[in-house]
Motif scaffolding. Structure first.
Motif, PDB file in Angstrom:
ATOM      1  N   GLY A 160       0.930  -1.158  -0.091  1.00 55.00           N
ATOM      2  CA  GLY A 160       0.208   0.045  -0.044  1.00 55.00           C
ATOM      3  C   GLY A 160       0.821   1.374   0.021  1.00 55.00           C
ATOM      4  N   SER A 176       3.629   0.561   4.193  1.00 57.74           N
ATOM      5  CA  SER A 176       2.555  -0.483   4.668  1.00 57.74           C
ATOM      6  C   SER A 176       2.127  -1.458   3.772  1.00 57.74           C
ATOM      7  CB  SER A 176       1.189   0.248   4.980  1.00 57.74           C
ATOM      8  OG  SER A 176       0.540   0.842   3.603  1.00 57.74           O
ATOM      9  N   PRO A 207      -2.115  -9.596   7.779  1.00 59.88           N
ATOM     10  CA  PRO A 207      -1.912  -8.228   8.248  1.00 59.88           C
ATOM     11  C   PRO A 207      -0.659  -8.108   8.669  1.00 59.88           C
ATOM     12  CG  PRO A 207      -3.249  -9.200   9.909  1.00 59.88           C
ATOM     13  CD  PRO A 207      -3.212 -10.164   8.854  1.00 59.88           C
ATOM     14  N   TYR A 250     -10.256  -3.718  -3.613  1.00 64.19           N
ATOM     15  CA  TYR A 250     -10.578  -3.551  -2.348  1.00 64.19           C
ATOM     16  C   TYR A 250      -9.340  -2.514  -1.795  1.00 64.19           C
ATOM     17  CZ  TYR A 250     -14.356  -6.903  -3.335  1.00 64.19           C
ATOM     18  OH  TYR A 250     -15.032  -7.694  -3.667  1.00 64.19           O
ATOM     19  N   LEU A 251      -8.077  -2.959  -2.038  1.00 63.27           N
ATOM     20  CA  LEU A 251      -6.917  -2.404  -1.604  1.00 63.27           C
ATOM     21  C   LEU A 251      -6.207  -1.623  -2.598  1.00 63.27           C
ATOM     22  CD1 LEU A 251      -5.636  -5.122   0.870  1.00 63.27           C
ATOM     23  CD2 LEU A 251      -7.297  -3.275   1.350  1.00 63.27           C
ATOM     24  N   THR A 306      -3.219   2.850  -0.672  1.00 64.06           N
ATOM     25  CA  THR A 306      -3.957   3.006   0.377  1.00 64.06           C
ATOM     26  C   THR A 306      -2.918   2.735   1.687  1.00 64.06           C
ATOM     27  OG1 THR A 306      -5.715   1.874  -0.855  1.00 64.06           O
ATOM     28  CG2 THR A 306      -5.848   1.585   1.564  1.00 64.06           C
ATOM     29  N   ASN A 307      -3.268   3.311   2.853  1.00 70.81           N
ATOM     30  CA  ASN A 307      -2.505   3.088   3.867  1.00 70.81           C
ATOM     31  C   ASN A 307      -3.145   1.847   4.603  1.00 70.81           C
ATOM     32  OD1 ASN A 307      -1.075   3.158   6.118  1.00 70.81           O
ATOM     33  ND2 ASN A 307      -1.641   5.438   6.775  1.00 70.81           N
ATOM     34  N   LEU A 308      -2.442   0.870   4.255  1.00 72.53           N
ATOM     35  CA  LEU A 308      -2.694  -0.477   4.946  1.00 72.53           C
ATOM     36  C   LEU A 308      -2.358  -0.439   6.506  1.00 72.53           C
ATOM     37  CD1 LEU A 308      -1.466  -2.770   2.048  1.00 72.53           C
ATOM     38  CD2 LEU A 308      -3.921  -1.754   2.305  1.00 72.53           C
ATOM     39  N   THR A 344      -5.927  -0.346   8.072  1.00 67.01           N
ATOM     40  CA  THR A 344      -6.785  -1.220   7.635  1.00 67.01           C
ATOM     41  C   THR A 344      -7.080  -2.052   8.847  1.00 67.01           C
ATOM     42  OG1 THR A 344      -6.237  -1.007   5.429  1.00 67.01           O
ATOM     43  CG2 THR A 344      -7.529  -2.724   5.905  1.00 67.01           C
ATOM     44  N   THR A 345      -8.086  -2.421   9.186  1.00 64.35           N
ATOM     45  CA  THR A 345      -8.419  -3.167  10.360  1.00 64.35           C
ATOM     46  C   THR A 345      -8.462  -4.587   9.902  1.00 64.35           C
ATOM     47  OG1 THR A 345     -10.704  -3.094  10.423  1.00 64.35           O
ATOM     48  CG2 THR A 345      -9.931  -1.321  11.650  1.00 64.35           C
ATOM     49  N   ASP A 372     -11.641  -5.448   8.321  1.00 67.03           N
ATOM     50  CA  ASP A 372     -11.816  -5.001   6.969  1.00 67.03           C
ATOM     51  C   ASP A 372     -11.144  -6.299   6.310  1.00 67.03           C
ATOM     52  OD1 ASP A 372     -13.134  -2.729   7.858  1.00 67.03           O
ATOM     53  OD2 ASP A 372     -11.147  -1.454   7.693  1.00 67.03           O
ATOM     54  N   LEU A 373      -9.847  -6.581   6.514  1.00 66.10           N
ATOM     55  CA  LEU A 373      -9.283  -7.366   5.718  1.00 66.10           C
ATOM     56  C   LEU A 373     -10.137  -8.896   5.756  1.00 66.10           C
ATOM     57  CD1 LEU A 373      -5.750  -7.096   6.943  1.00 66.10           C
ATOM     58  CD2 LEU A 373      -6.747  -6.206   4.727  1.00 66.10           C
TER      59      LEU A 373
END
Length: 411
Positions: free
Chosen positions: A247, A251, A268, A343-344, A348-350, A353-354, A357-358
């Motif tokens: 991302g 990230s 993650p 989706y990502l 995107t600042n992963l 991302t919770t 969400d993943l």
């Protein structure tokens, strides 16, 4: 040609120029290159393509019974030479009444012009039909409900045939769905529906060949060429492919895809992409798979795998590495990462991302029907396969009603 008046643009390209534009677009050329080849300005090419949704309009097919553009040119030349309608007709092999009516309906001998007559005939020959998704509200609602789940048009088309095998009226091709999304003349879905598609593009684009340039060199790697042939054949489940999805740097998340079932696990990486952190996170994800479903892992040559020996010891399975600049050797993982980008997106600042969400994204992708699985879902096939591995010798698994048996046991 393209005529600009104030802020409005009128687009009417000659047929020859249209051919150049669509041929270059199909070959994957950039808008600038297309403009150079067609002799247009780049923003004119962009507006022309947007007007058609990136899809070339289908050309009407003319019956041999109708006069062709060439025959109308011969009629125009015959009039200029002073020939009678009967003489012109004999030269064309047509009846005199056909030529006579053609001349009369297009201004008579004094005003007949072949190009104008041919355009008039083309317009009058149109027989507009109501698009499928506009005339069938039940089908339209069903397609929209699947699009809301981020299914691709091809997945929807295949699913409809499985769900309604005895209702041809509920069948639709994926191309018809794409046209309903992109083509203004066929658009009968909400204009923003393109955002539900994987690419999120405002118009369809041809597939382009992308090249990977590889990364780094690791010590004591085990080459993919030493991997057992049974892995390449996808006969035995439990062999995974992995990679990082970046991302906004630094990230990232790791992705693990089981080769036989295409089941995805999104891992993650809250502690970053250093080798030991990645190894621990990947091992933790593989600890949770059913027994017998982790037999090997194939990765590219990224520096995040510098501790591959440590990872191999943690998961008690070998780690294999692809050749440099050979992403196709992990084709299952590469394709899945492309699906994940819906989706990502890049940048995107992963890090924010919770895990929930993943998990949601992972569930959406694993429950989609896949063509490569004969339109079963990865989730369905993964858990069916893992249950079979736990059966004792001689036991058989009863097929679930309404489902196609998957990886049926032998013997």
């Amino acid at each position: 040609m393209v005529v600009e008046v104030g802020m409005s643009v009128v687009t009417s390209l000659p047929a020859a120029v249209q051919d150049v534009v669509w041929k270059a677009w199909r070959e994957g050329e950039s808008l600038r290159r297309i403009a150079d080849r067609a002799g247009l300005q780049e923003h004119h090419v962009r507006r022309y393509l947007l007007r058609h949704g990136g899809v070339r309009p289908s050309l009407p097919r003319r019956s041999p019974r109708h006069l062709s553009p060439g025959e109308r040119e011969e009629i125009s030349r015959g009039i200029a030479a002073g020939f009678s309608a009967r003489a012109i007709a004999e030269g064309l092999g047509r009846s005199a009444s056909t030529v006579s009516r053609e001349i009369a309906r297009n201004g008579g001998r004094a005003d007949y012009r072949a190009t104008r007559a041919d355009e008039r005939a083309r317009v009058e020959a149109r027989r507009p039909r109501a698009p499928r998704l506009a005339s069938d509200q039940r089908l339209r609602a069903t397609v929209l409900s699947r699009l809301e789940l981020d299914w691709s048009p091809q997945q929807i088309a295949a699913w409809l045939r499985r769900e309604h095998p005895d209702e041809p009226g509920m069948w639709i091709s994926h191309e018809t769905i794409y046209r309903a999304v992109y083509l203004p003349a066929s658009r009968n879905l909400p204009k923003s529906t393109y955002r539900r598609l994987r690419s999120g593009r405002t118009m369809r684009r041809p597939r382009l060949v992308k090249r990977s340039h590889g990364r780094g060199h690791l010590r004591d790697m085990v080459s993919i060429h030493h991997r057992p042939a049974i892995v390449a054949d996808r006969i035995e489940p439990g062999h995974w492919e992995g990679d990082l999805v970046m991302g906004k740097r630094p990230s990232a998340v790791a992705t693990l895809v089981e080769r036989t079932t295409r089941y995805l696990k999104i891992v993650p990486l809250p502690d970053g992409i250093k080798a030991k952190d990645v190894s621990i996170a990947v091992a933790r994800a593989l600890f949770n798979v059913p027994p017998g479903m982790c037999k090997s892992l194939t990765w590219d040559r990224g520096r995040e795998m510098a501790d591959h020996a440590f990872l191999s010891a943690l998961i008690d399975a070998p780690v294999y590495f692809c050749d440099p600049r050979s992403p196709w050797q992990r084709g299952t993982n590469e394709n899945t990462n492309r699906l994940l980008r819906q989706y990502l997106p890049r940048r995107t600042n992963l890090a924010v991302t919770t895990g929930d969400d993943l998990d949601r994204i992972q569930k959406l992708l694993n429950q989609r029907p896949r063509r490569v699985l004969d339109w079963a879902s990865p989730d369905e096939l993964f858990w069916t396969t893992s249950r079979r591995l736990r059966l004792k010798p001689g036991q058989t698994e009863t097929a679930t009603p309404g489902r196609v048996p998957l990886l049926a046991s032998r013997g």
